[in-house]
Each structure stands twice: as C-alpha cells, then as structure tokens.
Scaffold this motif. Structure first.
Motif, PDB file in Angstrom:
ATOM      1  N   LEU A  21       0.827  -1.212   0.000  1.00  0.00           N
ATOM      2  CA  LEU A  21       0.000   0.000   0.000  1.00  0.00           C
ATOM      3  C   LEU A  21       0.859   1.259   0.000  1.00  0.00           C
ATOM      4  N   SER A  22       1.957   1.236   0.732  1.00  0.00           N
ATOM      5  CA  SER A  22       2.826   2.421   0.815  1.00  0.00           C
ATOM      6  C   SER A  22       3.528   2.711  -0.508  1.00  0.00           C
ATOM      7  N   ARG A  23       3.622   1.728  -1.369  1.00  0.00           N
ATOM      8  CA  ARG A  23       4.319   1.913  -2.655  1.00  0.00           C
ATOM      9  C   ARG A  23       3.366   2.165  -3.809  1.00  0.00           C
ATOM     10  N   ARG A  24       2.069   2.200  -3.535  1.00  0.00           N
ATOM     11  CA  ARG A  24       1.074   2.392  -4.592  1.00  0.00           C
ATOM     12  C   ARG A  24       1.361   3.631  -5.440  1.00  0.00           C
ATOM     13  N   ASP A  25       1.747   4.713  -4.799  1.00  0.00           N
ATOM     14  CA  ASP A  25       1.987   5.967  -5.518  1.00  0.00           C
ATOM     15  C   ASP A  25       3.471   6.294  -5.657  1.00  0.00           C
ATOM     16  N   ALA A  26       4.327   5.303  -5.458  1.00  0.00           N
ATOM     17  CA  ALA A  26       5.775   5.514  -5.602  1.00  0.00           C
ATOM     18  C   ALA A  26       6.125   5.639  -7.083  1.00  0.00           C
ATOM     19  N   ASP A  27       7.367   5.946  -7.338  1.00  0.00           N
ATOM     20  CA  ASP A  27       7.860   6.085  -8.708  1.00  0.00           C
ATOM     21  C   ASP A  27       8.007   4.704  -9.347  1.00  0.00           C
ATOM     22  N   PRO A  28       7.295   4.438 -10.435  1.00  0.00           N
ATOM     23  CA  PRO A  28       7.398   3.134 -11.099  1.00  0.00           C
ATOM     24  C   PRO A  28       8.800   2.814 -11.619  1.00  0.00           C
ATOM     25  N   LYS A  29       9.644   3.832 -11.727  1.00  0.00           N
ATOM     26  CA  LYS A  29      11.022   3.586 -12.179  1.00  0.00           C
ATOM     27  C   LYS A  29      11.870   2.936 -11.095  1.00  0.00           C
ATOM     28  N   VAL A  30      11.448   3.083  -9.836  1.00  0.00           N
ATOM     29  CA  VAL A  30      12.242   2.526  -8.737  1.00  0.00           C
ATOM     30  C   VAL A  30      11.482   1.494  -7.907  1.00  0.00           C
ATOM     31  N   SER A  31      10.191   1.325  -8.165  1.00  0.00           N
ATOM     32  CA  SER A  31       9.387   0.386  -7.382  1.00  0.00           C
ATOM     33  C   SER A  31       8.608  -0.543  -8.309  1.00  0.00           C
ATOM     34  N   ASN A  32       8.905  -1.836  -8.200  1.00  0.00           N
ATOM     35  CA  ASN A  32       8.169  -2.815  -8.997  1.00  0.00           C
ATOM     36  C   ASN A  32       6.692  -2.809  -8.612  1.00  0.00           C
ATOM     37  N   THR A  33       6.397  -2.611  -7.343  1.00  0.00           N
ATOM     38  CA  THR A  33       5.012  -2.567  -6.895  1.00  0.00           C
ATOM     39  C   THR A  33       4.281  -1.400  -7.552  1.00  0.00           C
ATOM     40  N   ALA A  34       4.899  -0.238  -7.566  1.00  0.00           N
ATOM     41  CA  ALA A  34       4.290   0.926  -8.225  1.00  0.00           C
ATOM     42  C   ALA A  34       4.105   0.660  -9.715  1.00  0.00           C
ATOM     43  N   ARG A  35       5.064  -0.025 -10.312  1.00  0.00           N
ATOM     44  CA  ARG A  35       4.972  -0.368 -11.738  1.00  0.00           C
ATOM     45  C   ARG A  35       3.753  -1.260 -11.991  1.00  0.00           C
ATOM     46  N   LEU A  36       3.549  -2.231 -11.108  1.00  0.00           N
ATOM     47  CA  LEU A  36       2.380  -3.104 -11.241  1.00  0.00           C
ATOM     48  C   LEU A  36       1.079  -2.307 -11.133  1.00  0.00           C
ATOM     49  N   PHE A  37       0.986  -1.439 -10.132  1.00  0.00           N
ATOM     50  CA  PHE A  37      -0.219  -0.618  -9.979  1.00  0.00           C
ATOM     51  C   PHE A  37      -0.452   0.243 -11.218  1.00  0.00           C
ATOM     52  N   LYS A  38       0.612   0.791 -11.782  1.00  0.00           N
ATOM     53  CA  LYS A  38       0.478   1.638 -12.966  1.00  0.00           C
ATOM     54  C   LYS A  38      -0.060   0.848 -14.162  1.00  0.00           C
ATOM     55  N   LYS A  39       0.310  -0.424 -14.261  1.00  0.00           N
ATOM     56  CA  LYS A  39      -0.159  -1.264 -15.368  1.00  0.00           C
ATOM     57  C   LYS A  39      -1.650  -1.580 -15.257  1.00  0.00           C
ATOM     58  N   GLY A  40      -2.183  -1.543 -14.049  1.00  0.00           N
ATOM     59  CA  GLY A  40      -3.616  -1.744 -13.860  1.00  0.00           C
ATOM     60  C   GLY A  40      -3.978  -3.143 -13.401  1.00  0.00           C
ATOM     61  N   THR A  41      -5.226  -3.248 -12.971  1.00  0.00           N
ATOM     62  CA  THR A  41      -5.718  -4.476 -12.363  1.00  0.00           C
ATOM     63  C   THR A  41      -5.665  -5.665 -13.316  1.00  0.00           C
ATOM     64  N   LEU A  42      -5.997  -5.461 -14.580  1.00  0.00           N
ATOM     65  CA  LEU A  42      -5.991  -6.583 -15.520  1.00  0.00           C
ATOM     66  C   LEU A  42      -4.593  -7.192 -15.629  1.00  0.00           C
ATOM     67  N   GLN A  43      -3.576  -6.356 -15.729  1.00  0.00           N
ATOM     68  CA  GLN A  43      -2.209  -6.862 -15.833  1.00  0.00           C
ATOM     69  C   GLN A  43      -1.756  -7.518 -14.534  1.00  0.00           C
ATOM     70  N   ILE A  44      -2.189  -6.964 -13.411  1.00  0.00           N
ATOM     71  CA  ILE A  44      -1.861  -7.581 -12.119  1.00  0.00           C
ATOM     72  C   ILE A  44      -2.518  -8.957 -12.047  1.00  0.00           C
ATOM     73  N   ALA A  45      -3.769  -9.047 -12.470  1.00  0.00           N
ATOM     74  CA  ALA A  45      -4.481 -10.330 -12.459  1.00  0.00           C
ATOM     75  C   ALA A  45      -3.782 -11.345 -13.367  1.00  0.00           C
ATOM     76  N   LYS A  46      -3.309 -10.902 -14.512  1.00  0.00           N
ATOM     77  CA  LYS A  46      -2.570 -11.802 -15.409  1.00  0.00           C
ATOM     78  C   LYS A  46      -1.303 -12.302 -14.724  1.00  0.00           C
ATOM     79  N   LYS A  47      -0.633 -11.420 -14.008  1.00  0.00           N
ATOM     80  CA  LYS A  47       0.592 -11.802 -13.304  1.00  0.00           C
ATOM     81  C   LYS A  47       0.289 -12.837 -12.221  1.00  0.00           C
ATOM     82  N   VAL A  48      -0.824 -12.677 -11.523  1.00  0.00           N
ATOM     83  CA  VAL A  48      -1.226 -13.668 -10.525  1.00  0.00           C
ATOM     84  C   VAL A  48      -1.420 -15.022 -11.204  1.00  0.00           C
ATOM     85  N   GLY A  49      -2.077 -15.018 -12.361  1.00  0.00           N
ATOM     86  CA  GLY A  49      -2.279 -16.256 -13.101  1.00  0.00           C
ATOM     87  C   GLY A  49      -0.970 -16.895 -13.520  1.00  0.00           C
ATOM     88  N   GLU A  50      -0.038 -16.083 -14.011  1.00  0.00           N
ATOM     89  CA  GLU A  50       1.275 -16.600 -14.412  1.00  0.00           C
ATOM     90  C   GLU A  50       1.996 -17.231 -13.232  1.00  0.00           C
TER      91      GLU A  50
END
Length: 150
Positions: A21-50
């Motif tokens: 939660l603390s990384r939700r609005d972090a810089d996607p260039k330095v945080s993989n978590t922020a990068r995932l949030f930026k990609k959106g729920t569909l991409q996160i869901a695909k990653k869970v499936g993978e």
C-alpha cells in the motif's frame, strides 16, 4: 516447520500488505510494486495467473526450493491484486475463518450457482492464460525448463 505461532505468518503478510500500500503511488522507475499498480488491475491479475502456473509447474517437478520461491511470488502478487481491488487481508482472514470447520464439499455446494455460460468462459480464460505462459507445442513439464522473464 519454522513458524511456531500462526500469528507470525499473518504478521508477515500484514506487513507485506502495508508495504505494498505504501508503494502504490511511488515512482514506477524505482518500485516494482508501483509499476504493477500503474499497469492496472488486468495486468496484475494476469501476473497472478502466471505465478499460479509457475507454482503448479514447480510442484509437479518436485523442486521444493523453487516451489517455495514461486509460492512467495504468487502471494506477493495476490496481495498486490487485493490492494488494487480494495480488498484487505482481514477480509480474506474473515472468509477463511467463516469456512473453518466446514467441509469443503459442503461449502462449495452452498455457494451461489453461476450460469453454465459464465463458468465455461472462466475456464476458457484460465486455460488460455496457462497456454500463453508456455511455449506452444510443449507440455507444462517441458516448458518448466525455460527461465521466466524477470
């Protein structure tokens, strides 16, 4: 087992969720978590499936260390998905507690029924995700020899 009290495992997951939660609005260039949030729920869901497919592959291969590592990846991505959808771990713990002591067969039978067309579509999507994860023409076991993209 290393974890003696059950509470310790829940504490680890709760701390991880707080970090996510603390990384939700972090810089996607330095945080993989922020990068995932930026990609959106569909991409996160695909990653869970993978990650779920990778867990299944390692379980089938009998590679304990890889199964542990892939399981950790799956749990992390699942927590990111929960955060993206506004679900807290406490909601999941409550649902698990509600099911505690209830036969899995009885619990499943008590669930609201989905229309057959909807069930079929969900199964097709899951199968398509699994096929997309492995090179075409190879079995799951054969595909597990390939390294996943970082």
């Amino acid at each position: 087992m290393m974890l003696k009290p059950r509470k310790r495992a829940v504490d680890v997951l709760d701390r991880l969720f707080a970090t996510i939660l603390s990384r939700r609005d972090a810089d996607p260039k330095v945080s993989n978590t922020a990068r995932l949030f930026k990609k959106g729920t569909l991409q996160i869901a695909k990653k869970v499936g993978e990650e779920a497919v990778e867990v299944a592959i390692e379980a089938a291969r009998g590679k304990r260390k890889r199964l542990v590592a892939e399981s950790a990846d799956l749990i992390y991505h699942l927590l990111v998905l929960w955060a993206a959808r506004g679900i807290t771990p406490d909601e999941i713990w409550q649902e698990l507690a509600r099911r505690e002591g209830v036969s899995g067969i009885a619990e499943k039978a008590a669930r609201p029924k989905q229309p057959a067309a909807k069930r079929g579509a969900a199964k097709q999507q899951g199968a398509a995700a699994a096929r997309a994860k492995r090179p075409s023409g190879k079995s799951v076991a054969a595909a597990s020899g390939s390294k996943r993209a970082g």
